[in-house]
Scaffold this motif. Structure first.
Motif, mmCIF file in Angstrom:
data_model
loop_
_atom_site.group_PDB
_atom_site.id
_atom_site.type_symbol
_atom_site.label_atom_id
_atom_site.label_comp_id
_atom_site.label_asym_id
_atom_site.label_seq_id
_atom_site.Cartn_x
_atom_site.Cartn_y
_atom_site.Cartn_z
ATOM 1 N N ARG A 45 0.831 -1.205 0.000
ATOM 2 C CA ARG A 45 0.000 0.000 0.000
ATOM 3 C C ARG A 45 0.868 1.258 0.000
ATOM 4 O O ARG A 45 0.676 2.191 0.783
ATOM 5 N N ALA A 46 1.816 1.266 -0.905
ATOM 6 C CA ALA A 46 2.782 2.361 -0.990
ATOM 7 C C ALA A 46 2.306 3.398 -2.003
ATOM 8 O O ALA A 46 1.541 3.097 -2.924
ATOM 9 N N SER A 47 2.772 4.623 -1.827
ATOM 10 C CA SER A 47 2.472 5.686 -2.781
ATOM 11 C C SER A 47 3.416 5.565 -3.976
ATOM 12 O O SER A 47 4.420 4.844 -3.946
ATOM 13 N N VAL A 48 3.092 6.311 -5.039
ATOM 14 C CA VAL A 48 3.946 6.308 -6.229
ATOM 15 C C VAL A 48 5.335 6.842 -5.890
ATOM 16 O O VAL A 48 6.356 6.305 -6.343
ATOM 17 N N THR A 49 5.384 7.888 -5.070
ATOM 18 C CA THR A 49 6.678 8.455 -4.676
ATOM 19 C C THR A 49 7.515 7.446 -3.903
ATOM 20 O O THR A 49 8.734 7.320 -4.131
ATOM 21 N N GLN A 50 6.892 6.710 -3.001
ATOM 22 C CA GLN A 50 7.630 5.700 -2.240
ATOM 23 C C GLN A 50 8.167 4.599 -3.150
ATOM 24 O O GLN A 50 9.304 4.141 -2.978
ATOM 25 N N VAL A 51 7.367 4.181 -4.111
ATOM 26 C CA VAL A 51 7.826 3.155 -5.046
ATOM 27 C C VAL A 51 8.995 3.677 -5.877
ATOM 28 O O VAL A 51 9.977 2.960 -6.126
ATOM 29 N N GLN A 52 8.926 4.932 -6.301
ATOM 30 C CA GLN A 52 10.032 5.514 -7.062
ATOM 31 C C GLN A 52 11.318 5.529 -6.240
ATOM 32 O O GLN A 52 12.413 5.332 -6.788
ATOM 33 N N TRP A 53 11.198 5.742 -4.942
ATOM 34 C CA TRP A 53 12.387 5.790 -4.097
ATOM 35 C C TRP A 53 13.022 4.424 -3.907
ATOM 36 O O TRP A 53 14.192 4.339 -3.511
ATOM 37 N N THR A 54 12.303 3.345 -4.185
ATOM 38 C CA THR A 54 12.950 2.032 -4.148
ATOM 39 C C THR A 54 13.997 1.919 -5.255
ATOM 40 O O THR A 54 14.964 1.160 -5.128
ATOM 41 N N SER A 55 13.810 2.669 -6.340
ATOM 42 C CA SER A 55 14.814 2.731 -7.408
ATOM 43 C C SER A 55 15.767 3.892 -7.214
ATOM 44 O O SER A 55 16.989 3.741 -7.347
ATOM 45 N N THR A 56 15.221 5.077 -6.861
ATOM 46 C CA THR A 56 16.060 6.267 -6.718
ATOM 47 C C THR A 56 17.065 6.116 -5.583
ATOM 48 O O THR A 56 18.239 6.496 -5.717
ATOM 49 N N GLY A 57 16.634 5.577 -4.443
ATOM 50 C CA GLY A 57 17.537 5.393 -3.315
ATOM 51 C C GLY A 57 18.701 4.489 -3.672
ATOM 52 O O GLY A 57 19.861 4.759 -3.310
ATOM 53 N N TYR A 58 18.409 3.425 -4.389
ATOM 54 C CA TYR A 58 19.471 2.506 -4.822
ATOM 55 C C TYR A 58 20.434 3.216 -5.766
ATOM 56 O O TYR A 58 21.661 3.116 -5.618
ATOM 57 N N LEU A 59 19.878 3.946 -6.739
ATOM 58 C CA LEU A 59 20.705 4.631 -7.722
ATOM 59 C C LEU A 59 21.612 5.668 -7.069
ATOM 60 O O LEU A 59 22.800 5.782 -7.404
ATOM 61 N N LEU A 60 21.078 6.418 -6.117
ATOM 62 C CA LEU A 60 21.885 7.421 -5.422
ATOM 63 C C LEU A 60 23.028 6.770 -4.650
ATOM 64 O O LEU A 60 24.158 7.265 -4.661
ATOM 65 N N ALA A 61 22.743 5.665 -3.967
ATOM 66 C CA ALA A 61 23.778 4.996 -3.180
ATOM 67 C C ALA A 61 24.892 4.467 -4.070
ATOM 68 O O ALA A 61 26.086 4.613 -3.764
ATOM 69 N N VAL A 62 24.521 3.860 -5.182
ATOM 70 C CA VAL A 62 25.531 3.333 -6.102
ATOM 71 C C VAL A 62 26.388 4.456 -6.671
ATOM 72 O O VAL A 62 27.622 4.395 -6.658
#
Length: 482
Positions: free
Chosen positions: A22-39
């Motif tokens: 039950r996540a928002s669109v922004t939260q789902v985007q951060w599952t990719s964005t957070g990973y990309l930023l860390a890498v």
């Protein structure tokens, strides 16, 4: 392969993840964005750590951490845990990529290094291409958590093979301790850059947040350059910064990956919104790109050995540019074989550029700095696609009377698509300039430029400081001439 597979599999799993948690669109985007930023933020640091503490050790730590984070995501109770663990997964994933390139440099002799790089490129292509198919099957049969569970046995297998492998000890560089302040500045600079570019598709280039982000990037860059120039032991070693082939190769990878991924961003929405194809049918149209990346890597290696890096990179660059320009001429009435042939040409050209530039980066890395060079190379490959998508999004209209539903992407009209693709072709064409700075000799000659002399009189004898200085001067001069 595990990193490329994880990224493409997640795209298929995100809708199911959103419904289940039950996540928002922004939260789902951060599952990719957070990973990309860390890498992106940690790649250069990871390469320097590998040069100091050993790439084999860093690879083992990275793959075990990646597997542990994947297992945690598979049992995460909420989307907040998923985002946090994805960031951790990105940090461990950053340890893997420079280490693999550095280990190739240590294990393979110069005349076989190009073949190993070509095989690595093909493996990445296979993983990226099979990700959506494997992810779709797992999500449909077992749910989104299964796509993370498959990383665990793969990670354990890679760790076991890494521990069992015999790897020559890397040369000592005497680089001393890593400057933590400079490392933090590098991480902040790259994270700010990627975060700003990733937000362009949503906010545009002229939004205040975008402009402030770019201003922060410039300010951090100035501070970083000043600190590096004053440092007794710069974070990016002078031997790396002065290597013309290495710098040229990273510039090629940056603009070429930007042009290609930006073109894929535009054409994906054209295939689905203008041509009315579903995601699977659109993916089939693009499949020739992946196939030619896989099959083209060995051919690219053969061309590299025969014609040298300069000619090979230039030919691949021209093919990429022509393919993107050809995409701008296609439309809803174009037959599907024409679409597939154009994507095939794009994949073949990109394979040539990847194999040539990666082989040059790894082969021309100064002894003892293969990890730092690998980290910089992977940084270019992470920033490039983000830049290309930002350029593409800035050239396409967002929100119109014919716009698709929210989350489906921009509504791209014919003229807007043509303009965006031509701009992306121009971005890729910038790679022709650094391509002419690559060495013209064969790839197998690389090892002799870094003191691996074939003169029997020099074997078994350590060069004197004056000899090393003379050799460095000749190497630098040769790199500039070629």
């Amino acid at each position: 392969m595990i990193v490329a597979l994880d990224g493409t599999v997640l795209l298929v799993a995100q809708p199911d993840l959103q419904r289940d948690l039950r996540a928002s669109v922004t939260q789902v985007q951060w599952t990719s964005t957070g990973y990309l930023l860390a890498v992106a933020a940690f790649l250069v640091i990871a390469g320097r750590l590998g040069d100091r503490y050993g790439h084999q050790r860093l690879l083992c730590v990275g793959v075990l951490g990646f597997g542990a984070a994947s297992a945690g995501i598979a049992v995460a109770p909420g989307v907040g845990w998923v985002i946090t663990l994805r960031i951790a997964q990105g940090l461990f994933g950053a340890l893997l990529q420079p280490a693999t390139l550095a280990l190739l440099r240590l294990v393979f002799p110069p005349d076989r290094l190009g073949a190993a790089v070509a095989l690595r490129t093909s493996a990445i292509g296979v993983a990226a291409g099979s990700g959506p198919l494997l992810g779709g099957f797992l999500v449909q049969q077992l749910g989104w958590r299964a796509v993370f569970l498959i990383n665990v046995p793969v990670a354990l297998t890679i760790a076991a093979l890494t521990r069992a492998a015999r790897v020559p000890a890397p040369p000592r560089t005497g680089s001393g301790r890593i400057d933590l302040i400079t490392a933090a500045l590098f991480a902040a600079e790259l994270a700010a850059l990627v975060h700003t570019l990733a937000g362009v598709p949503e906010r545009g280039w002229t939004a205040s947040r975008t402009l402030l982000g770019l201003l922060l990037v410039v300010a951090l860059a100035v501070v970083l350059v000043v600190r590096e120039r004053r440092a007794a032991q710069p974070f990016v070693p002078p031997a790396v910064a002065r290597s013309v082939p290495v710098v040229a190769s990273m510039a090629i990878l940056l603009v070429t990956s930007g042009g290609m991924f930006g073109a894929l961003f535009v054409t994906t929405f054209v295939l689905q919104n203008d041509l009315g194809l579903d995601p699977l049918a659109g993916g089939v149209r693009v499949l020739p790109l992946t196939v030619l990346m896989v099959l083209g890597a060995p051919v690219a290696h053969a061309g590299l050995r025969r014609y040298g890096a300069r000619r090979a990179a230039t030919a691949g660059q021209v093919l990429v540019v022509l393919a993107i320009v050809s995409l701008s001429r296609l439309g809803p009435t174009s037959p599907w074989p024409t679409w597939s042939a154009t994507f095939a040409a794009l994949g073949a050209g990109f394979a040539v550029v990847m194999v040539t530039a990666t082989g040059t980066v790894v082969g021309d890395a100064p002894p003892g700095y293969a990890g730092a060079v690998g980290g910089l190379k992977q940084t270019a490959m992470n920033v490039g696609p983000t830049l290309g998508i930002a350029v593409a999004a800035g050239m396409t209209p967002l929100g119109s009377s014919t716009a698709p539903p929210l989350g489906a992407g921009p509504a791209v009209s014919g003229p807007a698509m043509d303009t965006a693709l031509l701009v992306l072709a121009a971005l890729a064409a910038l790679g022709l300039l650094p391509a002419w700075l690559l060495p013209s000799r064969h790839a197998g000659d690389t090892g002799r430029r870094h003191g691996r002399t074939q003169d029997p009189a020099h074997r078994g004898r350590r060069a004197s400081p004056s000899e090393r200085r003379d050799e460095d001067g000749r190497n630098l001069g040769a790199g500039q001439q070629n």
